[in-house]
Design a protein around this motif. Structure first.
Motif, PDB file in Angstrom:
ATOM      1  N   GLY A 311      34.244 -56.207 -32.230  1.00 57.67           N
ATOM      2  CA  GLY A 311      34.801 -57.088 -31.221  1.00 57.67           C
ATOM      3  C   GLY A 311      35.952 -56.460 -30.458  1.00 57.67           C
ATOM      4  N   MET A 312      36.217 -57.017 -29.282  1.00 56.52           N
ATOM      5  CA  MET A 312      37.333 -56.567 -28.454  1.00 56.52           C
ATOM      6  C   MET A 312      38.632 -57.201 -28.938  1.00 56.52           C
ATOM      7  N   LYS A 313      39.702 -56.429 -28.902  1.00 52.31           N
ATOM      8  CA  LYS A 313      40.994 -56.882 -29.406  1.00 52.31           C
ATOM      9  C   LYS A 313      41.448 -58.138 -28.668  1.00 52.31           C
ATOM     10  N   PHE A 314      41.888 -59.135 -29.437  1.00 52.16           N
ATOM     11  CA  PHE A 314      42.392 -60.411 -28.941  1.00 52.16           C
ATOM     12  C   PHE A 314      41.332 -61.216 -28.183  1.00 52.16           C
ATOM     13  N   TYR A 315      40.073 -60.848 -28.306  1.00 55.12           N
ATOM     14  CA  TYR A 315      39.012 -61.595 -27.624  1.00 55.12           C
ATOM     15  C   TYR A 315      37.997 -62.129 -28.625  1.00 55.12           C
ATOM     16  N   ASN A 316      37.283 -61.235 -29.288  1.00 54.43           N
ATOM     17  CA  ASN A 316      36.307 -61.676 -30.289  1.00 54.43           C
ATOM     18  C   ASN A 316      36.300 -60.772 -31.509  1.00 54.43           C
ATOM     19  N   ASP A 317      37.465 -60.107 -31.794  1.00 57.58           N
ATOM     20  CA  ASP A 317      37.553 -59.309 -33.013  1.00 57.58           C
ATOM     21  C   ASP A 317      37.741 -60.185 -34.245  1.00 57.58           C
ATOM     22  N   LEU A 318      38.004 -61.472 -34.049  1.00 56.80           N
ATOM     23  CA  LEU A 318      38.105 -62.433 -35.150  1.00 56.80           C
ATOM     24  C   LEU A 318      36.872 -63.322 -35.130  1.00 56.80           C
ATOM     25  N   LEU A 319      36.042 -63.215 -36.151  1.00 54.89           N
ATOM     26  CA  LEU A 319      34.853 -64.052 -36.279  1.00 54.89           C
ATOM     27  C   LEU A 319      35.240 -65.270 -37.096  1.00 54.89           C
ATOM     28  N   ASN A 320      35.390 -66.401 -36.413  1.00 53.09           N
ATOM     29  CA  ASN A 320      35.895 -67.613 -37.052  1.00 53.09           C
ATOM     30  C   ASN A 320      34.950 -68.123 -38.134  1.00 53.09           C
ATOM     31  N   GLN A 321      35.506 -68.939 -39.006  1.00 55.95           N
ATOM     32  CA  GLN A 321      34.720 -69.517 -40.093  1.00 55.95           C
ATOM     33  C   GLN A 321      33.659 -70.459 -39.548  1.00 55.95           C
ATOM     34  N   ALA A 322      32.789 -70.910 -40.430  1.00 54.84           N
ATOM     35  CA  ALA A 322      31.644 -71.725 -40.027  1.00 54.84           C
ATOM     36  C   ALA A 322      32.089 -72.921 -39.201  1.00 54.84           C
ATOM     37  N   GLY A 323      31.346 -73.182 -38.148  1.00 53.87           N
ATOM     38  CA  GLY A 323      31.664 -74.272 -37.240  1.00 53.87           C
ATOM     39  C   GLY A 323      31.223 -73.940 -35.834  1.00 53.87           C
ATOM     40  N   PRO A 324      31.622 -74.752 -34.854  1.00 52.65           N
ATOM     41  CA  PRO A 324      31.188 -74.511 -33.470  1.00 52.65           C
ATOM     42  C   PRO A 324      31.639 -73.170 -32.913  1.00 52.65           C
ATOM     43  N   LEU A 325      32.770 -72.645 -33.382  1.00 54.56           N
ATOM     44  CA  LEU A 325      33.291 -71.380 -32.869  1.00 54.56           C
ATOM     45  C   LEU A 325      32.982 -70.207 -33.782  1.00 54.56           C
ATOM     46  N   GLY A 326      32.180 -70.417 -34.792  1.00 53.38           N
ATOM     47  CA  GLY A 326      31.927 -69.379 -35.778  1.00 53.38           C
ATOM     48  C   GLY A 326      30.808 -68.435 -35.399  1.00 53.38           C
ATOM     49  N   ASN A 327      30.839 -67.898 -34.190  1.00 55.41           N
ATOM     50  CA  ASN A 327      29.824 -66.922 -33.797  1.00 55.41           C
ATOM     51  C   ASN A 327      30.390 -65.986 -32.744  1.00 55.41           C
ATOM     52  N   ALA A 328      29.777 -64.836 -32.635  1.00 57.50           N
ATOM     53  CA  ALA A 328      30.095 -63.846 -31.607  1.00 57.50           C
ATOM     54  C   ALA A 328      28.780 -63.267 -31.114  1.00 57.50           C
ATOM     55  N   GLN A 329      28.682 -63.031 -29.797  1.00 60.58           N
ATOM     56  CA  GLN A 329      27.414 -62.575 -29.244  1.00 60.58           C
ATOM     57  C   GLN A 329      27.636 -61.595 -28.103  1.00 60.58           C
TER      58      GLN A 329
END
Length: 401
Positions: A311-329
């Protein structure tokens, strides 16, 4: 009565970092050494220091365990490459933070290279089991240069310890799986059933929780929260991480793939995650969206079929826990090679996928989405056209006769 040493850990793994809560380094002293003081790290226990009446040492245990200090430690307790809460990045993602150091003052150890004995039985937990360390080997003494570069001083002794990782020692079951789909077939190939374990509320009560359960929050804050035990969403595969590979579009000279990483773990935010995939067309990646990319050439540069994504720093380098925000694509645009490119026999799908260094479970090749023309249901036997031909020929001969 001893020596002062600088200990530095280098992470030479290309795509496995040491995440929070960080590393724990341990060893056994060869004699009756003690740790008078430390800078940049600390021992988890002091041990029995009752024989020291005035100023007790920092640690008197025969087998100390050392942990890194947290960010924000006062400057007089820091040295270079310390105080990162034990997190060590990979050389590919962040080479500037791929090492961790601390300074240790050892007592009751001797003051010459003949009286000083190397520690033994090194252990590394990062976090949990998985690493196996060899014995310490004496190397060339480290040399230090003065600020003007005109004088060189030499350490008393230097030794090296190598620790290797085994996924089988770290956990008994896999931690990720792969699902597949394509634009030319309506079939979605899900992760294999029980890829990372099976739902069994009898032997493993509370091993998973439904996303619409009214007890979701209480399960997250349950007894396993402090120990870091995963709490995954109830699925057929029971994996904390699922990676979905979708063949999206086909152009004249290019083709496009969409990759989605979904976190099903309610207790884990994956910081600085990375994914490694193997595909023969990775030597022609033209454009990448919202992910960083670096080619890996494990075969000496002769074959470029392995790529690392993160992931890109401060954008999607954090893959959140399960839930609506828990994905990266992200989407990958690759140029076609007329000699090798094809959609037949599952060529468009990856050969192998890793997440944070762990090998992910792939579906069976027999289940891959097939081209409509290659589907076993639409294939016709060669005997049918021949039968139609001979029937038409017989009818024509009968007409003329």
């Amino acid at each position: 009565d001893g020596y002062v040493a600088t200990v530095t850990m280098f992470n030479y793994q290309q795509f496995r970092h040491i995440p929070a809560p960080g590393w724990q380094l341990g060893w056994s002293w060869a004699k009756k050494e003690v740790i008078w003081s430390m800078v940049g790290a600390q021992a988890t226990e002091q041990g029995d220091c009752s024989k020291f009446k005035s100023a007790p040492p920092h640690c008197c245990k025969r087998d100390p365990t050392i942990v890194d200090l947290l960010p924000g430690t006062p400057f007089n307790q820091q040295i270079a490459n310390c105080c990162k809460a034990g997190v060590i990045k990979t050389f590919n993602q962040d080479p500037g933070n791929a090492a961790s150091s601390f300074q240790i003052s050892v007592g009751l150890a001797g003051t010459t290279n003949k009286t000083v004995k190397m520690p033994k039985n090194f252990t590394l937990r990062a976090p949990g089991p998985g690493y196996t360390c060899g014995r310490a080997l004496v190397g060339r003494p480290t040399k230090y240069y003065s600020s003007d570069g005109r004088r060189v001083t030499q350490a008393l002794m230097s030794w090296n310890v190598t620790c290797t990782y085994s996924q089988f020692l770290a956990q008994k079951t896999p931690t990720c799986c792969v699902s597949l789909s394509s634009f030319y077939n309506d079939t979605i190939v899900n992760c294999p059933t029980c890829s990372c374990g099976c739902q069994n509320n009898i032997t493993r009560p509370g091993s998973c929780v439904n996303d619409n359960s009214p007890y979701l929050q209480s399960a997250i804050n349950g007894p396993g929260k402090l120990t870091g035990q995963p709490l995954v969403q109830c699925t057929s595969h029971m994996c904390p991480i699922r990676i979905h590979w979708h063949v999206k579009l086909n152009y004249k000279d290019y083709w496009r793939v969409k990759v989605t990483i979904t976190n099903f773990n309610y207790r884990m935010n994956y910081t600085d995650w990375n994914m490694v995939a193997q595909h023969p067309n990775f030597d022609n990646i033209t454009k990448l969206f919202s992910f960083n990319y670096k080619p890996l050439t494990p075969y000496g540069g002769r074959i470029n079929d392995t790529a690392m994504f993160w992931g890109m720093k401060f954008y999607n380098d954090l893959l959140n826990q399960a839930g609506p925000l828990g994905n990266a694509q992200s989407e990958l645009l690759m140029r076609k090679d007329s000699e090798t490119f094809t959609f037949q026999k599952g060529w468009a799908f990856p050969r192998r996928v890793y997440f944070n260094g762990d090998n992910c479970v792939m579906p069976s090749p027999d289940d891959y989405p097939w081209l409509p023309s290659a589907s076993p249901l639409t294939k016709q036997p060669w005997t049918l056209p021949l039968l139609v031909f001979w029937t038409a020929l017989a009818t024509l001969l009968a007409y003329y006769v």
